[in-house]
Write a protein that holds these residues in place. Structure first.
Motif, PDB file in Angstrom:
ATOM      1  N   ASP A 156       0.882  -1.169   0.000  1.00 12.94           N
ATOM      2  CA  ASP A 156       0.000   0.000   0.000  1.00 12.94           C
ATOM      3  C   ASP A 156       0.921   1.220   0.000  1.00 12.94           C
ATOM      4  OD1 ASP A 156      -1.635   2.129   0.562  1.00 12.94           O
ATOM      5  OD2 ASP A 156      -2.391   1.325   2.467  1.00 12.94           O
ATOM      6  N   ARG A 157       1.127   1.786  -1.210  1.00 12.48           N
ATOM      7  CA  ARG A 157       2.139   2.851  -1.344  1.00 12.48           C
ATOM      8  C   ARG A 157       1.789   4.098  -0.550  1.00 12.48           C
ATOM      9  NH1 ARG A 157       1.410  -0.037  -5.669  1.00 12.48           N
ATOM     10  NH2 ARG A 157       3.219  -1.036  -6.647  1.00 12.48           N
ATOM     11  N   ARG A 158       0.501   4.479  -0.570  1.00 12.03           N
ATOM     12  CA  ARG A 158       0.106   5.682   0.179  1.00 12.03           C
ATOM     13  C   ARG A 158       0.139   5.429   1.670  1.00 12.03           C
ATOM     14  NH1 ARG A 158      -5.018   7.923  -3.190  1.00 12.03           N
ATOM     15  NH2 ARG A 158      -3.932   7.950  -5.181  1.00 12.03           N
ATOM     16  N   GLY A 159      -0.307   4.239   2.071  1.00 14.09           N
ATOM     17  CA  GLY A 159      -0.363   3.906   3.491  1.00 14.09           C
ATOM     18  C   GLY A 159       0.972   3.449   4.056  1.00 14.09           C
ATOM     19  N   LEU A 160       2.014   3.347   3.218  1.00 10.43           N
ATOM     20  CA  LEU A 160       3.353   2.892   3.637  1.00 10.43           C
ATOM     21  C   LEU A 160       3.234   1.579   4.414  1.00 10.43           C
ATOM     22  CD1 LEU A 160       4.857   6.302   4.864  1.00 10.43           C
ATOM     23  CD2 LEU A 160       5.099   5.253   2.596  1.00 10.43           C
ATOM     24  N   ARG A 161       2.536   0.611   3.816  1.00  9.46           N
ATOM     25  CA  ARG A 161       2.137  -0.566   4.545  1.00  9.46           C
ATOM     26  C   ARG A 161       2.257  -1.792   3.645  1.00  9.46           C
ATOM     27  NH1 ARG A 161      -2.801  -2.961   5.874  1.00  9.46           N
ATOM     28  NH2 ARG A 161      -3.670  -2.028   3.994  1.00  9.46           N
ATOM     29  N   VAL A 162       2.523  -2.954   4.254  1.00  9.43           N
ATOM     30  CA  VAL A 162       2.475  -4.205   3.499  1.00  9.43           C
ATOM     31  C   VAL A 162       1.085  -4.809   3.687  1.00  9.43           C
ATOM     32  CG1 VAL A 162       3.425  -6.525   3.234  1.00  9.43           C
ATOM     33  CG2 VAL A 162       4.938  -4.624   3.785  1.00  9.43           C
ATOM     34  N   ILE A 163       0.367  -5.016   2.574  1.00 12.42           N
ATOM     35  CA  ILE A 163      -0.989  -5.555   2.659  1.00 12.42           C
ATOM     36  C   ILE A 163      -0.932  -7.053   2.926  1.00 12.42           C
ATOM     37  CG2 ILE A 163      -3.127  -5.933   1.357  1.00 12.42           C
ATOM     38  CD1 ILE A 163      -2.312  -3.404  -0.308  1.00 12.42           C
ATOM     39  N   HIS A 164      -0.014  -7.728   2.227  1.00 11.63           N
ATOM     40  CA  HIS A 164      -0.005  -9.187   2.261  1.00 11.63           C
ATOM     41  C   HIS A 164       1.369  -9.650   1.801  1.00 11.63           C
ATOM     42  CE1 HIS A 164      -1.657 -13.200   2.031  1.00 11.63           C
ATOM     43  NE2 HIS A 164      -1.198 -13.336   0.811  1.00 11.63           N
ATOM     44  N   SER A 165       2.011 -10.496   2.596  1.00  6.27           N
ATOM     45  CA  SER A 165       3.331 -10.987   2.224  1.00  6.27           C
ATOM     46  C   SER A 165       3.424 -12.483   2.458  1.00  6.27           C
ATOM     47  CB  SER A 165       4.410 -10.260   3.043  1.00  6.27           C
ATOM     48  OG  SER A 165       5.656 -10.893   2.852  1.00  6.27           O
ATOM     49  N   PRO A 166       3.116 -13.289   1.431  1.00 10.30           N
ATOM     50  CA  PRO A 166       3.146 -14.743   1.629  1.00 10.30           C
ATOM     51  C   PRO A 166       4.542 -15.270   1.935  1.00 10.30           C
ATOM     52  CG  PRO A 166       2.463 -14.181  -0.636  1.00 10.30           C
ATOM     53  CD  PRO A 166       2.715 -12.905   0.066  1.00 10.30           C
ATOM     54  N   ASN A 167       5.588 -14.616   1.401  1.00  6.78           N
ATOM     55  CA  ASN A 167       6.930 -15.172   1.571  1.00  6.78           C
ATOM     56  C   ASN A 167       7.624 -14.740   2.862  1.00  6.78           C
ATOM     57  OD1 ASN A 167       6.874 -16.844  -0.695  1.00  6.78           O
ATOM     58  ND2 ASN A 167       7.453 -15.167  -2.055  1.00  6.78           N
ATOM     59  N   ILE A 168       7.331 -13.534   3.360  1.00 10.73           N
ATOM     60  CA  ILE A 168       7.804 -13.137   4.695  1.00 10.73           C
ATOM     61  C   ILE A 168       6.555 -12.751   5.499  1.00 10.73           C
ATOM     62  CG2 ILE A 168       9.374 -11.664   6.028  1.00 10.73           C
ATOM     63  CD1 ILE A 168      11.051 -11.197   3.592  1.00 10.73           C
ATOM     64  N   PRO A 169       5.867 -13.785   6.063  1.00 12.72           N
ATOM     65  CA  PRO A 169       4.569 -13.528   6.701  1.00 12.72           C
ATOM     66  C   PRO A 169       4.635 -12.474   7.813  1.00 12.72           C
ATOM     67  CG  PRO A 169       4.961 -15.890   6.452  1.00 12.72           C
ATOM     68  CD  PRO A 169       6.242 -15.206   6.101  1.00 12.72           C
ATOM     69  N   ALA A 170       5.806 -12.325   8.462  1.00 15.17           N
ATOM     70  CA  ALA A 170       5.929 -11.338   9.541  1.00 15.17           C
ATOM     71  C   ALA A 170       5.635  -9.923   9.052  1.00 15.17           C
ATOM     72  CB  ALA A 170       7.339 -11.396  10.141  1.00 15.17           C
ATOM     73  N   GLY A 214       0.530  -6.850   6.934  1.00 15.56           N
ATOM     74  CA  GLY A 214      -0.187  -5.888   7.770  1.00 15.56           C
ATOM     75  C   GLY A 214       0.711  -4.851   8.439  1.00 15.56           C
ATOM     76  N   ARG A 215       2.027  -4.998   8.333  1.00 10.15           N
ATOM     77  CA  ARG A 215       2.934  -4.073   9.037  1.00 10.15           C
ATOM     78  C   ARG A 215       2.995  -2.733   8.314  1.00 10.15           C
ATOM     79  NH1 ARG A 215       6.590  -6.600  12.720  1.00 10.15           N
ATOM     80  NH2 ARG A 215       7.289  -4.481  13.179  1.00 10.15           N
ATOM     81  N   SER A 216       3.031  -1.671   9.106  1.00  7.63           N
ATOM     82  CA  SER A 216       3.171  -0.327   8.573  1.00  7.63           C
ATOM     83  C   SER A 216       4.583   0.173   8.841  1.00  7.63           C
ATOM     84  CB  SER A 216       2.169   0.598   9.243  1.00  7.63           C
ATOM     85  OG  SER A 216       2.540   1.944   9.025  1.00  7.63           O
ATOM     86  N   PHE A 217       5.109   0.954   7.898  1.00 11.35           N
ATOM     87  CA  PHE A 217       6.440   1.532   8.089  1.00 11.35           C
ATOM     88  C   PHE A 217       6.348   2.979   8.597  1.00 11.35           C
ATOM     89  CE2 PHE A 217       6.829  -1.712   4.794  1.00 11.35           C
ATOM     90  CZ  PHE A 217       7.798  -2.524   5.370  1.00 11.35           C
ATOM     91  N   ARG A 218       5.115   3.456   8.727  1.00  7.05           N
ATOM     92  CA  ARG A 218       4.946   4.844   9.131  1.00  7.05           C
ATOM     93  C   ARG A 218       5.475   5.086  10.547  1.00  7.05           C
ATOM     94  NH1 ARG A 218       1.906   8.395   6.434  1.00  7.05           N
ATOM     95  NH2 ARG A 218       0.431   6.930   5.504  1.00  7.05           N
ATOM     96  N   SER A 219       5.234   4.097  11.408  1.00  6.90           N
ATOM     97  CA  SER A 219       5.595   4.256  12.821  1.00  6.90           C
ATOM     98  C   SER A 219       7.106   4.212  13.045  1.00  6.90           C
ATOM     99  CB  SER A 219       4.932   3.146  13.631  1.00  6.90           C
ATOM    100  OG  SER A 219       5.328   1.892  13.084  1.00  6.90           O
ATOM    101  N   LEU A 220       7.867   3.965  11.990  1.00  6.73           N
ATOM    102  CA  LEU A 220       9.324   3.936  12.148  1.00  6.73           C
ATOM    103  C   LEU A 220       9.860   5.301  12.555  1.00  6.73           C
ATOM    104  CD1 LEU A 220      10.632   1.864   9.108  1.00  6.73           C
ATOM    105  CD2 LEU A 220      10.794   1.294  11.543  1.00  6.73           C
ATOM    106  N   ASN A 221       9.133   6.379  12.200  1.00  2.00           N
ATOM    107  CA  ASN A 221       9.585   7.733  12.522  1.00  2.00           C
ATOM    108  C   ASN A 221      11.041   7.946  12.157  1.00  2.00           C
ATOM    109  OD1 ASN A 221       7.142   8.765  13.590  1.00  2.00           O
ATOM    110  ND2 ASN A 221       7.472   7.543  15.433  1.00  2.00           N
ATOM    111  N   LEU A 222      11.341   7.704  10.906  1.00  2.00           N
ATOM    112  CA  LEU A 222      12.726   7.831  10.466  1.00  2.00           C
ATOM    113  C   LEU A 222      13.163   9.293  10.425  1.00  2.00           C
ATOM    114  CD1 LEU A 222      12.607   5.293   7.479  1.00  2.00           C
ATOM    115  CD2 LEU A 222      13.630   4.915   9.730  1.00  2.00           C
TER     116      LEU A 222
END
Lengths: 306, 306
Positions: B69-83, B86-94
């Motif tokens: 999800d490019r706008r949401g800075l988020r992974v919608i679904h990752s079959p190969n790295i399940p971890a 649903g994870r968002s990168f926004r909270s990284l506060n880079l």
């Protein structure tokens, strides 16, 4: 902007359509003729007639059946109108700039400009008739690519296709395939209303005939459309997983069987699309008739480049 | 333009790679860490370290496994790295602008910028490893679409895929599928050198292991790669019929078996592509290593938008 008019020609089906189109997407004048015989000569006559009436046209946009060599103004290969294979439009000497595109691509651009694609930046158009064509709009613009969605393999060891491949979507989801299946079933002893409607000549049935029989409740026509719809759903899911469009726009004679054929396709596509890609997707019918989408899109090719 | 540097991160495989990249495509500094554990925390640490060394970076580009999800800075679904699902990168506060893209898309952009795609305006990249990913470049630019070429159906009633679909290309042409086939054949009594090489633990074999055994002449590994290559050829033909690219660029561990796997794919794609579309097509390996394509492309996402 009074001068901002172009001729759009649609050479995609059993009829040739040519129209004078204004910059606002208004069709000012339209001609229609059979594509039997020499379609290229017929279209040259139509263009000359329209040009006589509107001397200010900027150029001619042409949407043609088959795989197109855009630079060479040539049809590379046309399985559905074989007379076009290898034909060049350069020798027409129209005396006007000429832009050539595939007919389904032109229809997609027409829908983008004046039809169901107006509100979408990214969509895929499927033309669902005797065969299956396609057009892809990305970022609001037509992708100048083959977009031969009907010749995407969905069953790799499947039936031989006229294009030389095996198991193309078109072999399962288009009207020709539906009618072939019906013929086999009827020959095998099953009954269909369509046989009466067609006066026993089932082979001549079109997408519209099958859709009509299904609407009248013919169980065999309904089964045929459900089977074909499932195959179409596989093709839609493939395009969703590849391009994640905002919308899939469907046009052509088979769309008349929306509640059977398309709804089955939507169910199948929903099951097969990757999680997260199907939720926001709109699947909707074209807003322009077959008479207008192609000529509008073909004219837009000229007006965009003007 | 001294300031024109960005951090590119590749979170696509078993390793996380992060690099500081200059505007001319030069990698100034590179870090690598395992993606086991909490990959997002690990990448935050790597970015902080690189930023300490290069305080002038414009932003961070991130290529991640999965549907993005490019706008949401988020992974919608990752079959190969399940971890990552649903994870968002926004909270990284880079504290830096962040652009997120799919990892195979980032690799395609890297190849376009500095690798085998430099000379092409239109190409499709296939990443051929445990699974199959893809990226599409059109008109010189990366299409910001799913490009999940591994999840295109090539056998509609085929095997169930981890994505929920049936008969995806990945089920026939990727390393995981190849190894599963080998395991079944060995369990059925056939012999393979690979069984010795792997100390009896065939399940753990990677694309590189199978390619290595094939190069050493193992007949079963060669048969497995030929079968998989034919399936890949169907996928390539589908992309040719859809997008008519100038080139198909192949990368990943399976490319090590070029003379078996890829050559079989080329033969099959040639047979299945529409007449006129295959003739000018180039099929070639990536020019950048797996270490560099992703980080370069990810950095390019930032530098392009700067």
């Amino acid at each position: 902007m009074e001068n901002d008019i172009a001729i759009g020609v649609d050479l995609g089906g059993t009829n040739i359509r040519a129209a004078v189109v204004g910059g606002e997407g208004k069709i000012l004048r339209k001609l229609k003729a059979s594509s039997a015989g020499d379609p290229i000569r017929a279209l040259a006559g139509m263009v000359a007639e329209l040009r006589g009436q509107y001397p200010g046209v900027r150029g001619v946009g042409l949407g043609t059946a088959g795989l197109v060599d855009r630079r060479g103004l040539r049809v590379i290969h046309s399985p559905n109108i074989p007379a076009l294979t290898g034909r060049s439009f350069r020798s027409l000497n129209l005396g006007l700039p000429l832009v050539v595109e595939n007919d389904a691509n032109a229809a997609a651009l027409g829908e983008r400009w004046m039809g169901a694609g107006r509100e979408f930046q990214d969509f895929v158009l499927f033309t669902l008739g005797t065969g299956i064509g396609g057009g892809i709009v990305q970022g609001g613009r037509l992708l100048g690519v083959a977009a031969e969605v009907g010749h995407m393999v969905i069953e790799r060891d499947g039936e031989r296709c006229s294009c030389g491949n095996n198991g193309c979507l078109e072999q399962y989801a288009a009207a020709r395939a539906i009618v072939q299946w019906l013929v086999r079933e009827v020959e095998g002893g099953r009954e269909s209303l369509l046989l009466e409607t067609m006066g026993g000549r089932l082979h001549g049935a079109t997408a519209r005939d099958v859709a009509g029989a299904a609407r009248e409740g013919d169980p065999l026509a309904r089964e045929a459309l459900r089977r074909a719809g499932r195959a179409l759903g596989v093709g839609i899911a493939n395009m969703v997983n590849l391009l994640a469009p905002e919308a899939v726009i469907l046009t052509g004679g088979l769309v008349g069987a929306w509640d059977i054929y398309v709804e089955e396709a939507v169910r199948e596509a929903s099951r097969r699309s990757m999680p997260g890609l199907f939720e926001g997707l709109r699947i909707l019918p074209s807003a322009l008739g077959a008479d207008d989408a192609g000529v509008l899109g073909a004219a837009a090719l000229v007006l965009e480049n003007a």
